[in-house]
Motif scaffolding. Structure first.
Motif, mmCIF file in Angstrom:
data_model
loop_
_atom_site.group_PDB
_atom_site.id
_atom_site.type_symbol
_atom_site.label_atom_id
_atom_site.label_comp_id
_atom_site.label_asym_id
_atom_site.label_seq_id
_atom_site.Cartn_x
_atom_site.Cartn_y
_atom_site.Cartn_z
ATOM 1 N N UNK A 85 0.857 -1.186 0.000
ATOM 2 C CA UNK A 85 0.000 0.000 0.000
ATOM 3 C C UNK A 85 0.895 1.239 0.000
ATOM 4 N N UNK A 86 0.647 2.120 -0.924
ATOM 5 C CA UNK A 86 1.451 3.334 -1.032
ATOM 6 C C UNK A 86 1.163 4.262 0.139
ATOM 7 N N UNK A 87 2.226 4.727 0.799
ATOM 8 C CA UNK A 87 2.115 5.758 1.829
ATOM 9 C C UNK A 87 2.744 7.024 1.260
ATOM 10 N N UNK A 88 1.968 8.063 1.156
ATOM 11 C CA UNK A 88 2.457 9.308 0.577
ATOM 12 C C UNK A 88 3.499 9.954 1.475
ATOM 13 N N UNK A 89 4.538 10.475 0.853
ATOM 14 C CA UNK A 89 5.556 11.203 1.598
ATOM 15 C C UNK A 89 5.279 12.684 1.660
ATOM 16 N N UNK A 90 4.043 13.068 1.341
ATOM 17 C CA UNK A 90 3.722 14.491 1.286
ATOM 18 C C UNK A 90 2.619 14.921 2.239
ATOM 19 N N UNK A 91 2.073 13.999 3.017
ATOM 20 C CA UNK A 91 1.030 14.400 3.964
ATOM 21 C C UNK A 91 0.990 13.430 5.146
ATOM 22 N N UNK A 92 0.336 13.877 6.232
ATOM 23 C CA UNK A 92 0.189 13.029 7.411
ATOM 24 C C UNK A 92 1.525 12.646 8.020
ATOM 25 N N UNK A 93 1.533 11.518 8.717
ATOM 26 C CA UNK A 93 2.778 11.041 9.324
ATOM 27 C C UNK A 93 3.798 10.706 8.247
ATOM 28 N N UNK A 94 3.317 10.243 7.076
ATOM 29 C CA UNK A 94 4.231 9.959 5.980
ATOM 30 C C UNK A 94 5.020 11.182 5.557
ATOM 31 N N UNK A 95 4.414 12.365 5.688
ATOM 32 C CA UNK A 95 5.104 13.606 5.360
ATOM 33 C C UNK A 95 6.241 13.909 6.314
ATOM 34 N N UNK A 96 6.191 13.343 7.523
ATOM 35 C CA UNK A 96 7.294 13.464 8.476
ATOM 36 C C UNK A 96 8.339 12.387 8.209
#
Length: 305
Positions: A132-143
């Motif tokens: 499952x893709x976790x975006x690196x641009x928002x939410x905890x994924x952004x951190x």
């Protein structure tokens, strides 16, 4: 290509690979491990990498791998799901079952491999989160994403050696980001959420070190917690918010004072750039921390081999 394929299989688990270019293949593999957690910076050309049922029968350590896309595009496929990754995104996959990573051009990826029991997720949640893709641009994924991009660059340039503390921090961030993806944050252990929060706060501080008005109150308000709870988070690590900010500012000043690119820049300007506007106060702090004045430190670094 054959040498790269062999190196990748030895570093991780047995893998098959097929180059998608007829041209010469260039690749990089840099590994660093602490305990059972392995950090790998992998780069190469257009290629399909896959773990077959036959390879699993040959060797199955029961590890999880988390790939963070640093350059290029990757499609991660496992258990009938697909995770398209662009730079900053990441996805989890399980070495116990077949998977495939398809790179359609030159790529670079940070891969963290570890025993599945080290990830603080329930078995049911773990089964639902692979590929499952976790975006690196928002939410905890952004951190998580900028934290890992910085880690990958430091590993490649030998600026950092992984520690158990760092490994635990990375795995806690993974668990928090993956749980957010599934909408099951309440199932994450309190210490995992706390660890993710403290790293988020430190990232917030680092991005604002140039602000002389940065205070405990403003940091707490930005994270919707009380100043008292913020202090407790840092006290659990043997520090205070003020001490942490001071150390980070002084560290940046120290780095620039020994950087030849800043040799002609006034010391007061360097200190001011990092939120330390009072030159006398900065000099006292620097001497108390490093045992010499900023001017002495700069001179020593310039003349030393």
């Amino acid at each position: 290509f054959d040498a790269w394929h062999e190196a990748v299989s030895k570093a991780f688990v047995p893998l098959d690979a097929r180059s998608r270019t007829g041209a010469a293949f260039g690749g990089v593999l840099a590994n660093s491990a602490v305990g059972a957690v392995q950090f790998s910076d992998v780069a190469g050309g257009a290629v399909d990498v896959y773990r077959s049922a036959q390879a699993i029968r040959r060797f199955d350590p029961g590890y999880l791998k988390l790939g963070v896309q640093l350059r290029g595009y990757c499609l991660v496929t496992q258990d009938g799901r697909e995770a398209p990754l662009t730079p900053g995104d990441f996805a989890l996959y399980d070495t116990r079952r077949p998977y495939q990573l398809s790179f359609d051009s030159e790529f670079r990826m940070l891969v963290v491999m570890f025993p599945r029991e080290l990830l603080n997720l329930r078995p049911d949640d773990l089964a639902n989160v692979v590929a499952r893709r976790v975006s690196g641009r928002r939410g905890v994924g952004g951190l998580v994403s900028p934290f890992l991009v910085k880690l990958a660059n430091e590993l490649r340039s030998d600026q950092i050696v992984p520690t158990f503390e760092l490994s635990n921090a990375v795995l806690d961030l993974f668990a928090a980001a993956l749980s957010e993806q599934l909408g099951c944050e309440p199932s994450v252990r309190p210490e995992t959420r706390r660890h993710a929060l403290i790293l988020q706060i430190k990232a917030f501080i680092d991005a604002r070190l140039d602000d002389p008005e940065l205070t405990t109150a403003t940091i707490a308000a930005a994270h919707y917690i009380s100043p008292r709870y913020l202090q407790k988070l840092f006290e659990a690590e043997g520090s205070t918010v003020t001490d942490w900010i001071r150390r980070r500012r002084l560290d940046h000043c120290r780095r620039e004072l020994r950087d030849p690119r800043h040799a002609g820049e006034p010391i007061s300007r360097i200190a001011g750039r990092w939120g330390l506007l009072d030159s006398s106060h900065f000099s006292r702090l620097f001497r108390a921390t490093y045992g010499m004045s900023p001017r002495e430190f700069r001179s020593e670094k310039i003349v030393s081999p």
